[in-house]
Enzyme design. Structure first.
Site, mmCIF file in Angstrom:
data_model
loop_
_atom_site.group_PDB
_atom_site.id
_atom_site.type_symbol
_atom_site.label_atom_id
_atom_site.label_comp_id
_atom_site.label_asym_id
_atom_site.label_seq_id
_atom_site.Cartn_x
_atom_site.Cartn_y
_atom_site.Cartn_z
ATOM 1 N N GLY A 130 2.203 2.236 10.686
ATOM 2 C CA GLY A 130 3.138 3.348 10.549
ATOM 3 C C GLY A 130 3.789 3.767 11.845
ATOM 4 N N GLU B 67 -5.298 -5.320 10.428
ATOM 5 C CA GLU B 67 -4.290 -4.282 10.667
ATOM 6 C C GLU B 67 -4.651 -3.546 11.960
ATOM 7 O OE1 GLU B 67 -2.350 -2.974 6.734
ATOM 8 O OE2 GLU B 67 -4.182 -1.821 6.943
ATOM 9 N N ASN C 116 0.863 -1.181 0.000
ATOM 10 C CA ASN C 116 0.000 0.000 0.000
ATOM 11 C C ASN C 116 0.900 1.232 0.000
ATOM 12 O OD1 ASN C 116 -1.836 2.018 0.454
ATOM 13 N ND2 ASN C 116 -2.280 1.438 2.586
ATOM 14 N N SER D 32 3.260 -2.159 10.290
ATOM 15 C CA SER D 32 4.711 -2.128 10.512
ATOM 16 C C SER D 32 5.383 -3.461 10.192
ATOM 17 C CB SER D 32 5.034 -1.679 11.941
ATOM 18 O OG SER D 32 4.586 -0.347 12.128
ATOM 19 N N HIS E 215 -9.606 0.679 4.696
ATOM 20 C CA HIS E 215 -8.345 0.915 5.412
ATOM 21 C C HIS E 215 -8.624 1.822 6.614
ATOM 22 C CE1 HIS E 215 -4.292 2.273 6.313
ATOM 23 N NE2 HIS E 215 -3.852 1.231 5.641
ATOM 24 N N GLU F 276 -7.140 4.266 7.756
ATOM 25 C CA GLU F 276 -6.995 5.702 7.488
ATOM 26 C C GLU F 276 -8.253 6.251 6.820
ATOM 27 O OE1 GLU F 276 -3.200 5.431 5.499
ATOM 28 O OE2 GLU F 276 -2.276 4.881 7.405
HETATM 29 C C1 PEP Z 1 -0.848 0.047 5.805
HETATM 30 O O1 PEP Z 1 -0.912 1.205 5.474
HETATM 31 O O2 PEP Z 1 -1.714 -0.735 5.408
HETATM 32 C C2 PEP Z 1 0.255 -0.379 6.662
HETATM 33 C C3 PEP Z 1 0.216 -1.584 7.156
HETATM 34 O O3 PEP Z 1 1.264 0.531 6.892
HETATM 35 P P1 PEP Z 1 2.695 0.256 7.620
HETATM 36 O O4 PEP Z 1 3.242 -1.044 7.062
HETATM 37 O O5 PEP Z 1 3.535 1.426 7.270
HETATM 38 O O6 PEP Z 1 2.415 0.146 9.080
#
Ligand code: PEP
Length: 257
Positions: free
Chosen positions: A175, A169, A12, A214, A98, A100
């Site tokens: 992040g 997630e 992503n 992460s 997601h 976000e």
């Molecule tokens: C994501 O945006 O789906 C994600 C998992 O980000 P990161 O790997 O940076 O935590």
């Protein structure tokens, strides 16, 4: 022992590499693909780079995903993109729900479910994202929150013969450099598998459940080794082809061991 599902590793890119640097990154990922025969690879560039990246991936095993989508086919929805537009740009997948999008754009469980149904109906495979916030985890509500999110779109998955993916997630791991430990991830993944199985055995066996939050080179192997972790949704580390390739290689090594 149940055979492992074919792993899926999706990158992503979020709001990065929306122009020529995105095409360069896509080219680098395409170059990695021949050495990763046992992993499905997906990249999710910003809308502005989708068609160019899909062109770059044409003829390779790298597939392209949108990062979001409006459920309607067309209409007065300024700034939005329809399922058909993603297909026309060369996408086969779309990331939906997601955290976000849920956090910053107020997307509800019902709206996410509507998008997932629309994506499946149009011929796109969704990567449906779920996950709890830190406050919800600390209140012991992780499974209740994730169950609510999954149950909202379960009927759409069950009604379609198109295999989808679900990405667990934890919001506090995205992040931040923090991630759920393999046992914490496996607990939630196994619960998701059980909810799918209650709807249909086929749905449970065909749906890949990815871990995201992460995921990096140094933790990928441990996270991916759990029996119900079928791949990864990678944010930050997908912006570097070597890191993304290393994570995919960890998935490949596990699937062939
Ligand atoms: C994501 O945006 O789906 C994600 C998992 O980000 P990161 O790997 O940076 O935590």
């Amino acid at each position: 022992m149940t055979p492992r599902r074919r792993p899926l590793v999706a990158g992503n890119w979020k709001m990065h590499h929306g122009g020529s640097t995105g095409v360069e990154l896509a080219t680098e990922v395409v170059r990695l693909a021949p050495s990763l025969l046992h992993v499905d690879l997906v990249i999710a560039p910003p809308f502005t780079a989708l068609a160019a990246c899909a062109h770059e991936c044409d003829g390779s095993r790298v597939e392209v995903a949108g990062q979001n989508m409006h459920p309607k086919d067309s209409g007065a929805f300024t700034g939005e993109v329809s399922p058909r537009m993603l297909l026309d740009a060369g996408c086969t997948w779309v990331i939906l729900g997601h955290s976000e999008r849920r956090q910053h754009f107020g997307e509800s469980d019902a709206f996410v479910a509507e998008k997932i149904a629309a994506a499946l109906a149009a011929g796109l495979r969704p990567i449906a994202c779920v996950g709890e916030t830190l406050a919800e985890r600390e209140a012991g509500r992780t499974l209740a929150v994730v169950e609510r999110q999954v149950r909202a779109f379960l009927p759409a998955l069950a009604a379609s013969s198109r295999p989808a993916a679900i990405a667990y997630e934890p919001v506090w791991a995205i992040g931040t450099g923090k991630n759920a430990g393999p046992a914490e991830a496996q607990e939630v993944h196994a619960a998701i598998r059980a909810w799918l199985q209650a709807a249909s055995m086929e749905l449970a066996s065909d749906t890949r459940i990815l871990y995201g939050g992460s995921v990096k080179l140094d933790n990928a192997r441990d996270l991916l080794a759990s029996p119900d972790v079928d791949g990864a949704l990678v944010g930050g580390a997908s912006l570097d082809a070597a890191s993304f390739g290393g994570i995919a290689r960890a998935a490949e090594a596990l699937s062939t061991s």
